[in-house]
Design a protein around this motif. Structure first.
Motif, PDB file in Angstrom:
ATOM      1  N   SER A  59      54.061  46.909  26.853  1.00  0.00           N
ATOM      2  CA  SER A  59      54.515  46.634  28.215  1.00  0.00           C
ATOM      3  C   SER A  59      53.571  45.697  28.962  1.00  0.00           C
ATOM      4  O   SER A  59      52.441  45.416  28.520  1.00  0.00           O
ATOM      5  N   PHE A  60      54.030  45.265  30.113  1.00  0.00           N
ATOM      6  CA  PHE A  60      53.238  44.419  31.001  1.00  0.00           C
ATOM      7  C   PHE A  60      51.925  45.092  31.379  1.00  0.00           C
ATOM      8  O   PHE A  60      50.878  44.443  31.449  1.00  0.00           O
ATOM      9  N   TRP A  61      51.962  46.397  31.616  1.00  0.00           N
ATOM     10  CA  TRP A  61      50.767  47.102  32.089  1.00  0.00           C
ATOM     11  C   TRP A  61      49.681  47.126  31.023  1.00  0.00           C
ATOM     12  O   TRP A  61      48.488  47.017  31.350  1.00  0.00           O
ATOM     13  N   ILE A  62      50.071  47.260  29.780  1.00  0.00           N
ATOM     14  CA  ILE A  62      49.086  47.192  28.692  1.00  0.00           C
ATOM     15  C   ILE A  62      48.537  45.779  28.581  1.00  0.00           C
ATOM     16  O   ILE A  62      47.324  45.574  28.404  1.00  0.00           O
ATOM     17  N   ALA A  63      49.428  44.780  28.680  1.00  0.00           N
ATOM     18  CA  ALA A  63      48.983  43.388  28.608  1.00  0.00           C
ATOM     19  C   ALA A  63      48.024  43.057  29.741  1.00  0.00           C
ATOM     20  O   ALA A  63      47.068  42.294  29.552  1.00  0.00           O
ATOM     21  N   LEU A  64      48.255  43.630  30.920  1.00  0.00           N
ATOM     22  CA  LEU A  64      47.414  43.349  32.074  1.00  0.00           C
ATOM     23  C   LEU A  64      45.971  43.808  31.840  1.00  0.00           C
ATOM     24  O   LEU A  64      45.027  43.232  32.384  1.00  0.00           O
ATOM     25  N   LEU A  65      45.791  44.828  31.013  1.00  0.00           N
ATOM     26  CA  LEU A  65      44.454  45.320  30.681  1.00  0.00           C
ATOM     27  C   LEU A  65      43.901  44.677  29.416  1.00  0.00           C
ATOM     28  O   LEU A  65      42.724  44.301  29.349  1.00  0.00           O
ATOM     29  N   LEU A  66      44.749  44.539  28.408  1.00  0.00           N
ATOM     30  CA  LEU A  66      44.285  44.121  27.087  1.00  0.00           C
ATOM     31  C   LEU A  66      44.010  42.618  26.997  1.00  0.00           C
ATOM     32  O   LEU A  66      42.980  42.204  26.448  1.00  0.00           O
ATOM     33  N   VAL A  67      44.913  41.804  27.512  1.00  0.00           N
ATOM     34  CA  VAL A  67      44.778  40.343  27.350  1.00  0.00           C
ATOM     35  C   VAL A  67      43.516  39.806  28.029  1.00  0.00           C
ATOM     36  O   VAL A  67      42.755  39.053  27.403  1.00  0.00           O
ATOM     37  N   PRO A  68      43.222  40.146  29.302  1.00  0.00           N
ATOM     38  CA  PRO A  68      41.970  39.651  29.894  1.00  0.00           C
ATOM     39  C   PRO A  68      40.734  40.131  29.145  1.00  0.00           C
ATOM     40  O   PRO A  68      39.751  39.383  29.025  1.00  0.00           O
ATOM     41  N   PHE A 195      33.561  36.569  32.065  1.00  0.00           N
ATOM     42  CA  PHE A 195      34.190  37.076  33.283  1.00  0.00           C
ATOM     43  C   PHE A 195      35.132  36.035  33.879  1.00  0.00           C
ATOM     44  O   PHE A 195      36.258  36.343  34.286  1.00  0.00           O
ATOM     45  N   GLY A 196      34.674  34.777  33.922  1.00  0.00           N
ATOM     46  CA  GLY A 196      35.520  33.714  34.446  1.00  0.00           C
ATOM     47  C   GLY A 196      36.768  33.513  33.614  1.00  0.00           C
ATOM     48  O   GLY A 196      37.870  33.334  34.144  1.00  0.00           O
ATOM     49  N   VAL A 197      36.618  33.543  32.290  1.00  0.00           N
ATOM     50  CA  VAL A 197      37.765  33.408  31.388  1.00  0.00           C
ATOM     51  C   VAL A 197      38.725  34.574  31.564  1.00  0.00           C
ATOM     52  O   VAL A 197      39.956  34.398  31.574  1.00  0.00           O
ATOM     53  N   ALA A 198      38.193  35.784  31.706  1.00  0.00           N
ATOM     54  CA  ALA A 198      39.040  36.968  31.882  1.00  0.00           C
ATOM     55  C   ALA A 198      39.859  36.879  33.167  1.00  0.00           C
ATOM     56  O   ALA A 198      41.032  37.277  33.200  1.00  0.00           O
ATOM     57  N   LEU A 199      39.266  36.356  34.237  1.00  0.00           N
ATOM     58  CA  LEU A 199      40.011  36.180  35.487  1.00  0.00           C
ATOM     59  C   LEU A 199      41.159  35.195  35.299  1.00  0.00           C
ATOM     60  O   LEU A 199      42.266  35.411  35.806  1.00  0.00           O
ATOM     61  N   ALA A 200      40.894  34.098  34.574  1.00  0.00           N
ATOM     62  CA  ALA A 200      41.958  33.129  34.315  1.00  0.00           C
ATOM     63  C   ALA A 200      43.075  33.764  33.496  1.00  0.00           C
ATOM     64  O   ALA A 200      44.267  33.548  33.773  1.00  0.00           O
ATOM     65  N   ALA A 201      42.707  34.552  32.479  1.00  0.00           N
ATOM     66  CA  ALA A 201      43.708  35.207  31.647  1.00  0.00           C
ATOM     67  C   ALA A 201      44.512  36.224  32.438  1.00  0.00           C
ATOM     68  O   ALA A 201      45.736  36.338  32.280  1.00  0.00           O
ATOM     69  N   LEU A 202      43.845  36.969  33.323  1.00  0.00           N
ATOM     70  CA  LEU A 202      44.553  37.946  34.147  1.00  0.00           C
ATOM     71  C   LEU A 202      45.542  37.253  35.083  1.00  0.00           C
ATOM     72  O   LEU A 202      46.664  37.732  35.285  1.00  0.00           O
ATOM     73  N   ALA A 203      45.130  36.114  35.643  1.00  0.00           N
ATOM     74  CA  ALA A 203      46.052  35.346  36.478  1.00  0.00           C
ATOM     75  C   ALA A 203      47.263  34.901  35.667  1.00  0.00           C
ATOM     76  O   ALA A 203      48.392  34.885  36.169  1.00  0.00           O
ATOM     77  N   GLY A 204      47.045  34.551  34.399  1.00  0.00           N
ATOM     78  CA  GLY A 204      48.152  34.158  33.539  1.00  0.00           C
ATOM     79  C   GLY A 204      49.115  35.300  33.275  1.00  0.00           C
ATOM     80  O   GLY A 204      50.336  35.113  33.286  1.00  0.00           O
ATOM     81  N   VAL A 205      48.589  36.491  33.032  1.00  0.00           N
ATOM     82  CA  VAL A 205      49.454  37.664  32.829  1.00  0.00           C
ATOM     83  C   VAL A 205      50.276  37.934  34.084  1.00  0.00           C
ATOM     84  O   VAL A 205      51.482  38.192  34.011  1.00  0.00           O
ATOM     85  N   LEU A 206      49.625  37.846  35.248  1.00  0.00           N
ATOM     86  CA  LEU A 206      50.348  38.056  36.506  1.00  0.00           C
ATOM     87  C   LEU A 206      51.413  36.987  36.729  1.00  0.00           C
ATOM     88  O   LEU A 206      52.456  37.245  37.328  1.00  0.00           O
ATOM     89  N   ALA A 207      51.159  35.770  36.240  1.00  0.00           N
ATOM     90  CA  ALA A 207      52.101  34.669  36.460  1.00  0.00           C
ATOM     91  C   ALA A 207      53.318  34.756  35.551  1.00  0.00           C
ATOM     92  O   ALA A 207      54.363  34.182  35.873  1.00  0.00           O
ATOM     93  N   ALA A 208      53.202  35.453  34.417  1.00  0.00           N
ATOM     94  CA  ALA A 208      54.286  35.461  33.418  1.00  0.00           C
ATOM     95  C   ALA A 208      55.636  35.897  33.995  1.00  0.00           C
ATOM     96  O   ALA A 208      56.652  35.245  33.738  1.00  0.00           O
ATOM     97  N   PRO A 209      55.719  36.976  34.782  1.00  0.00           N
ATOM     98  CA  PRO A 209      57.032  37.357  35.318  1.00  0.00           C
ATOM     99  C   PRO A 209      57.541  36.436  36.431  1.00  0.00           C
ATOM    100  O   PRO A 209      58.717  36.485  36.787  1.00  0.00           O
ATOM    101  N   MET A 210      56.661  35.616  37.012  1.00  0.00           N
ATOM    102  CA  MET A 210      57.046  34.752  38.125  1.00  0.00           C
ATOM    103  C   MET A 210      57.372  33.333  37.685  1.00  0.00           C
ATOM    104  O   MET A 210      58.222  32.673  38.276  1.00  0.00           O
ATOM    105  N   ARG A 211      56.668  32.867  36.665  1.00  0.00           N
ATOM    106  CA  ARG A 211      56.806  31.491  36.212  1.00  0.00           C
ATOM    107  C   ARG A 211      57.104  31.499  34.721  1.00  0.00           C
ATOM    108  O   ARG A 211      56.554  32.295  33.971  1.00  0.00           O
ATOM    109  N   ALA A 212      57.958  30.613  34.293  1.00  0.00           N
ATOM    110  CA  ALA A 212      58.318  30.559  32.883  1.00  0.00           C
ATOM    111  C   ALA A 212      57.081  30.311  32.033  1.00  0.00           C
ATOM    112  O   ALA A 212      56.236  29.479  32.357  1.00  0.00           O
ATOM    113  N   VAL A 213      56.960  31.051  30.933  1.00  0.00           N
ATOM    114  CA  VAL A 213      55.810  30.937  30.041  1.00  0.00           C
ATOM    115  C   VAL A 213      56.002  29.717  29.149  1.00  0.00           C
ATOM    116  O   VAL A 213      56.965  29.637  28.383  1.00  0.00           O
ATOM    117  N   ASN A 214      55.085  28.763  29.216  1.00  0.00           N
ATOM    118  CA  ASN A 214      55.156  27.577  28.370  1.00  0.00           C
ATOM    119  C   ASN A 214      53.755  27.025  28.140  1.00  0.00           C
ATOM    120  O   ASN A 214      52.825  27.319  28.903  1.00  0.00           O
TER     121      ASN A 214
END
Length: 289
Positions: A59-68, A195-214
């Motif tokens: 799910s999204f919630w797991i991705a929000l923790l795991l991907v960053p 830490f900086g990379v993780a913040l960018a990745a977390l922003a990407g996970v948050l963006a996935a439901p709002m913006r098309a993933v490409n």
């Protein structure tokens, strides 16, 4: 009603800018590295969430923790194995390195998943709207704004109220003096990069439901993020976050009420004016100019 909706949309957009600019500012402040791959890590965050859902059913919630977490660790490895080797050379070398890494990551995603945008649905429980009385607003966007504000506040608390944060902040603001006092700034370089990379990745996970993933979604955003960091002041964490939300508001208002050409170029016009008046940025030190 329209103005309120555009204002909240601007704050949401500013939240994405803030998460990306915060990580970029911390990395530049401590490492003096212009991390052009920041947008690629943002893209990998969104792609990672999509892959976890489509191929593993997570799910999204797991991705929000795991991907960053995963991409943050990858960022630490990257800093220790590649970025650090070029630290003593001209900064242009690390800029070219991260630019090349961006192209590699984009092409890798293209070869595996193609160039077409992939849809990613809103997480369960956040698919509806929130009634504010005078207008309704998507619940997921409110969630994104809350997360962005909370993370920025947490980062600010860590940097200003903890010993580790004070060491990192001293290394960002006065690196030569900090080292002269015998403080080992080097031990924190890899964790800060991660830490900086993780913040960018977390922003990407948050963006996935709002913006098309490409594969190019990071390239479309990173130039604006660089402009935000320059306007706020290179290495200024507070400046980057404050300007990020301000730019988000200005872009939302200009897109609603100004001609299209002005809306597209506003951030760069603002950057040019700031650099002419104050080369160090609004919150930067003159020595950083």
């Amino acid at each position: 009603m329209g103005l309120l909706t555009h204002t909240v949309n601007g704050l949401v957009g500013g939240g994405f800018y803030a998460l990306l600019a915060l990580g970029l500012a911390v990395i530049f402040g401590l490492l003096r590295v212009v991390n052009f791959a920041h947008g690629a890590f943002y893209m990998l965050g969104a792609v990672g969430a999509f892959v976890l859902l489509e191929e593993f059913g997570l799910s999204f919630w797991i991705a929000l923790l795991l991907v960053p977490l995963v991409l943050g660790l990858l960022g630490m490895v990257l800093e220790r194995t590649v970025v650090r080797r070029l630290a003593t050379l001209d900064p242009l070398y690390n800029f070219l390195l991260t630019f090349g890494l961006t192209l590699i990551l984009q092409d890798a995603v293209k070869s595996r998943y193609g160039t077409q945008s992939k849809p990613y649905g809103a997480p369960a429980g956040l698919g509806g709207t929130v009634d504010f009385g005078v207008f309704d607003f998507p619940a997921y966007r409110i969630f994104v704004l809350a997360v962005a504000v909370a993370l920025c506040a947490l980062a600010w608390w860590l940097l200003t109220r903890t010993r580790v944060g004070m060491v990192v902040r001293a290394g960002i603001e006065r690196p030569d003096l900090t080292r002269a006092l015998g403080i080992d700034v080097g031990r924190w370089i890899a964790p800060v990069f991660g830490f900086g990379v993780a913040l960018a990745a977390l922003a990407g996970v948050l963006a996935a439901p709002m913006r098309a993933v490409n594969p190019l979604m990071g390239a479309d955003l990173i130039i604006g993020v660089f402009a935000v960091v320059v306007i706020g002041g290179l290495g200024s964490v507070f400046g980057s976050v404050a300007v990020a939300f301000g730019v988000g508001l200005l872009q939302a208002w200009s897109e609603a009420y100004a001609p299209p050409l002005l809306a597209q170029t506003l951030i760069f016009l603002l950057m040019a004016v700031v650099l002419l008046v104050r080369p160090a940025g609004l919150f930067g030190r003159e020595g950083a100019a």
